[in-house]
Design an enzyme around this catalytic site. Structure first.
Site, mmCIF file in Angstrom:
data_model
loop_
_atom_site.group_PDB
_atom_site.id
_atom_site.type_symbol
_atom_site.label_atom_id
_atom_site.label_comp_id
_atom_site.label_asym_id
_atom_site.label_seq_id
_atom_site.Cartn_x
_atom_site.Cartn_y
_atom_site.Cartn_z
ATOM 1 N N CYS A 31 0.832 -1.205 0.000
ATOM 2 C CA CYS A 31 0.000 0.000 0.000
ATOM 3 C C CYS A 31 0.866 1.254 0.000
ATOM 4 O O CYS A 31 1.886 1.320 0.685
ATOM 5 C CB CYS A 31 -0.903 0.005 1.228
ATOM 6 N N TYR A 170 -5.963 -13.085 -4.356
ATOM 7 C CA TYR A 170 -5.279 -12.738 -3.101
ATOM 8 C C TYR A 170 -5.926 -13.456 -1.928
ATOM 9 O O TYR A 170 -7.089 -13.235 -1.614
ATOM 10 C CB TYR A 170 -5.341 -11.222 -2.947
ATOM 11 N N ALA A 172 -3.890 -14.101 1.155
ATOM 12 C CA ALA A 172 -3.130 -13.938 2.395
ATOM 13 C C ALA A 172 -3.850 -12.963 3.320
ATOM 14 O O ALA A 172 -4.922 -12.453 3.007
ATOM 15 C CB ALA A 172 -1.720 -13.450 2.084
ATOM 16 N N HIS A 173 -3.262 -12.721 4.487
ATOM 17 C CA HIS A 173 -3.757 -11.715 5.433
ATOM 18 C C HIS A 173 -5.243 -11.883 5.756
ATOM 19 O O HIS A 173 -5.967 -10.899 5.934
ATOM 20 C CB HIS A 173 -3.477 -10.302 4.895
ATOM 21 N N ASP A 268 4.000 -10.788 9.287
ATOM 22 C CA ASP A 268 4.454 -10.816 7.899
ATOM 23 C C ASP A 268 5.395 -9.638 7.651
ATOM 24 O O ASP A 268 6.582 -9.823 7.392
ATOM 25 C CB ASP A 268 3.247 -10.766 6.959
#
Length: 730
Positions: A31, A170, A172-173, A268
């Site tokens: 980001c 996407y 992950a997270h 991470d």
């Protein structure tokens, strides 16, 4: 200087599906605060890395539908053709450098609160987000699962049309595909829940559909947190992690692997306080054992030796990086050319992340003051406008702002004298780096020290004067410099002045033997007693860092905190592990309390909310609330004062008061930067020095020149016509 041949492996091309990476350097999605609303910022920041040698650059997380709206944070979006047009500015610029452009397609479930769109986010089961506030998702029925999968397909088509080469699903997270895979979120009893095969079904089907849609035109990637770091109740690498990789391997062209979740995603993007580069390898190394596709690993890789080790040992094929690519967009090119000591090493402070966490201002970087300024100010990290005058410049203070100002002025060709009473460049950073876990912050000082030494060799008229007597106003005026920059820093308050009362605290005096400022603690010249109380109203790293230092040394430490202790560390992702560290060291906190007065060996504390919830007008001279009766005494052997800072601006103020004498001494201007102007983050102090060096030729260098804004203007087309161009001021 040629690079070391053992690093040649980092420059080998890698095939990912229908696309080819020109080397192994890959800017993973991260980001920056640009999204799709600031196409100039987005295009300039990402494409600059293409110029710097990176093989691929990705967007930040990119929402595929209004049901995945993360306002007040700022994500990219690919909801419609307007977003396609805006994001094409990024892909077009990236392609000019022979690099690939990737898009991280994102659906957040309950972790997307939809504050702007006011849509309903959907998930595998209904749950409340552990990351957001009052954010739930609706459990999808089968029709809605198909509907959301089509969102991914439609977004993939738009991504292809926008010129993207790599399309992510996407996961992950803790975002949607991983929510289906993870039993922590997925409580379903139908074919999308229960067994691993069922929990993997949503992700597998989505990959199949996206691959069928654009797989002949784009490489298909997935970002997978292979271990959520919570043990057997969630995803573990050697259990569900490796099995899922085997299941999905035929459907992907690139695995982008990491660890952790969203609630503590600092596991991470690990801050250097707790994690060294390569910290994810113990988990991610397993992926190569089961995947036949290229695998990308992350871990704040800044050292080509470590990068080479990761590849040669078979832990990963591609070096993924976010923060190192921000700190030095030219990292690959510098390695390729053997210019190792010119690398701006990421210090892992996570200030870049903090600006996104706060809610979307442009990303900043402590090491690289040009980060976020590539488009709006036209700054390039490796190119500088030539000096417009022959004015010599005296910079007083070689801390973060002064050293940066001197470096940039020297790069521009000015004759600069950098003057400091200390024996080493770095200012207060030289003591900060002695705090537990903050040693890597010293790379900030080291880079400027190295570059200034090189620049002085090129221009013998430039001078680095360290270990000098404190500079006086008379000495400045008589020095012979046409322009003067004051960068004398700041100090911690010795009288307890703080953000709560804006006044000194009675009895607080750091000249007393049992009271100390942070500087006095770090200097080690005052004895410190067994029982230490840290009084703080600061909200960043100093109080918890000193508490850790003192507790580790065997002191009994209590923190009295009148503000949210270490609140800014939430934004830098340091907070969870910092609190764990203080807990394991036995540090006590008296929260929501501050100090009314200090006597020898004790301080009087009070609950800051102890004056009652009711208020009424009681006439002049009388508080509208009840008297606070919560006061009590806390004893100490030593009291450490972390209450606030003040600028060391006496020299600047005296010079300003003697402005009438400037002309007769040949002085054209005197300016103040960094902490000497106001106490700041190190990143902002560095920016302050960089900016004034770029703008020293302006009419009033003390005040910033306007920057280019990207706004929608009422009554005008939402996008300018004509060809999109990025222009750097050089």
């Amino acid at each position: 200087m040629a690079r070391d041949p053992k690093h040649d492996i980092l420059f080998q091309p890698i095939q990912i599906g229908p696309k080819t990476l020109r080397n192994r350097f890959y800017q993973v999605p991260h980001c920056i605060g640009a999204g799709s609303d600031k196409p100039g910022f987005q295009a300039a920041h990402r494409s600059l890395k293409g110029e710097g040698g990176w093989a691929a650059m990705n967007t930040e997380y990119c929402s595929i539908h209004p049901e995945s709206d993360d306002t007040m944070r700022l994500s990219a979006r690919i909801w419609d053709e307007g977003d396609v047009r805006n994001l094409r500015a990024m892909t077009d610029e990236i392609h000019k450098y022979g690099a690939l452009a990737g898009i991280e397609m994102w659906y957040g479930g309950a972790h997307a609160p939809c504050l702007e769109s006011r849509c309903t986010p959907r998930g595998p089961s209904q749950y409340a987000s552990e990351f957001e506030t009052l954010s739930y998702c609706k459990e999808m029925d089968l029709a809605e699962i198909a509907m959301v999968q089509q969102y991914y397909v439609d977004a993939a088509y738009r991504a292809r049309d926008a010129g993207f080469d790599i399309v992510y699903v996407y996961g992950a997270h803790s975002y949607l595909p991983l929510q289906f895979l993870n039993p922590y979120y997925n409580k379903r009893t139908d074919k999308y829940g229960g067994s691993l095969e069922n929990r993997a079904r949503f992700w597998i089907e989505t990959l199949e559909k996206v691959r069928k849609a654009v797989g002949s035109d784009c490489a298909i990637a997935t970002r997978f947190a292979v271990d959520t770091i919570y043990g057997p109740e969630q995803i573990e690498i050697e259990v569900d992690g490796m099995k899922f990789v085997e299941m999905a391997d035929p459907l992907v062209d690139l695995w982008d692997v990491d660890v952790g979740d969203i609630a503590e995603w600092g596991e991470d993007a690990g801050p250097s306080r707790f994690y060294q580069q390569g910290h994810q390898v113990p988990w991610t190394r397993f992926v190569k054992q089961v995947s036949k596709k290229p695998v990308l690993g992350v871990g704040r890789y800044t050292d080509p030796e470590k990068m080479t080790e990761i590849v040669t040992k078979g832990f990963a094929d591609i070096i993924g990086a976010a923060r190192p690519s921000i700190a030095d967009p030219f990292l690959p090119k510098k390695i390729e050319e053997g210019r190792y000591d010119d690398i701006r090493v990421c210090i892992g402070c996570n200030v870049c992340i903090s600006r996104w966490e706060i809610g979307g201002p442009p990303m900043i970087c402590t090491q690289n003051a040009t980060a976020g300024e590539e488009y709006r100010r036209g700054w390039h990290p490796e190119k500088f406008p030539k000096a417009q005058t022959k004015d010599s410049v005296l910079v007083v203070g070689a801390g973060p702002s002064g050293a940066e100002a001197a470096r940039v002025l020297m790069e521009r060709g000015y004759t600069v004298h950098l003057y400091d009473k200390a024996e080493k460049i770095g200012g207060h950073l030289n003591s900060v780096v002695t705090l537990p876990g903050l040693g890597e912050w010293g790379y900030h000082r080291d880079y400027r020290e190295t570059q200034i030494a090189k620049l002085i060799k090129k221009n013998k008229d430039c001078v680095l004067a360290l270990g000098q007597k404190p500079m006086t106003a008379d000495a400045v005026l008589q020095y012979g410099a046409e322009k003067v920059i004051i960068a004398t820093g700041s100090s911690w308050n010795t009288d307890g002045t703080n953000c709560l009362t804006h006044a000194p605290i009675p009895g607080v005096d750091a000249s007393l033997p049992d009271q100390l400022t942070p500087e006095q603690v770090l200097e080690g010249k005052k004895p410190i007693g067994k029982r230490v109380v840290l009084l703080t109203s600061d909200t960043y790293f100093m109080a918890p860092s000193l508490a850790e230092k003192l507790a580790t040394a065997g002191h009994e430490v209590t923190i009295v905190s009148g503000t949210h202790l270490a609140n800014y560390m939430h934004f830098t992702l340091e907070y969870p592990n910092m609190m764990r560290r203080l807990h394991e060291l036995g540090v006590k906190e008296i929260g929501h309390h501050f100090c009314s007065r200090v006597e020898r060996g004790r301080l009087e504390v009070y609950n800051i909310w102890g004056d009652g919830s009711k208020r009424s007008y009681r006439g002049p001279g009388v508080s509208p609330r009840d008297a606070n009766k919560s006061h009590r005494w806390v004893e100490f052997d030593s009291l450490v004062l972390v209450t606030g800072r003040h600028s060391d601006n006496a020299l600047y103020n005296e010079l300003k008061s003697r402005e009438a004498e400037w002309a007769q001494n040949g002085v054209k201007g005197v300016y103040v930067i960094g902490d000497a102007e106001i106490p700041r983050l190190i990143a902002d102090a560095t920016f302050s020095g960089h900016r004034i060096a770029r703008e020293i030729d302006a009419a009033t260098p003390q005040y910033p020149l306007p920057y280019k804004r990207e706004v929608a203007v009422w009554g005008a087309a939402h996008m300018p016509g004509g060809e999109f161009k990025i222009e750097y001021k050089v």
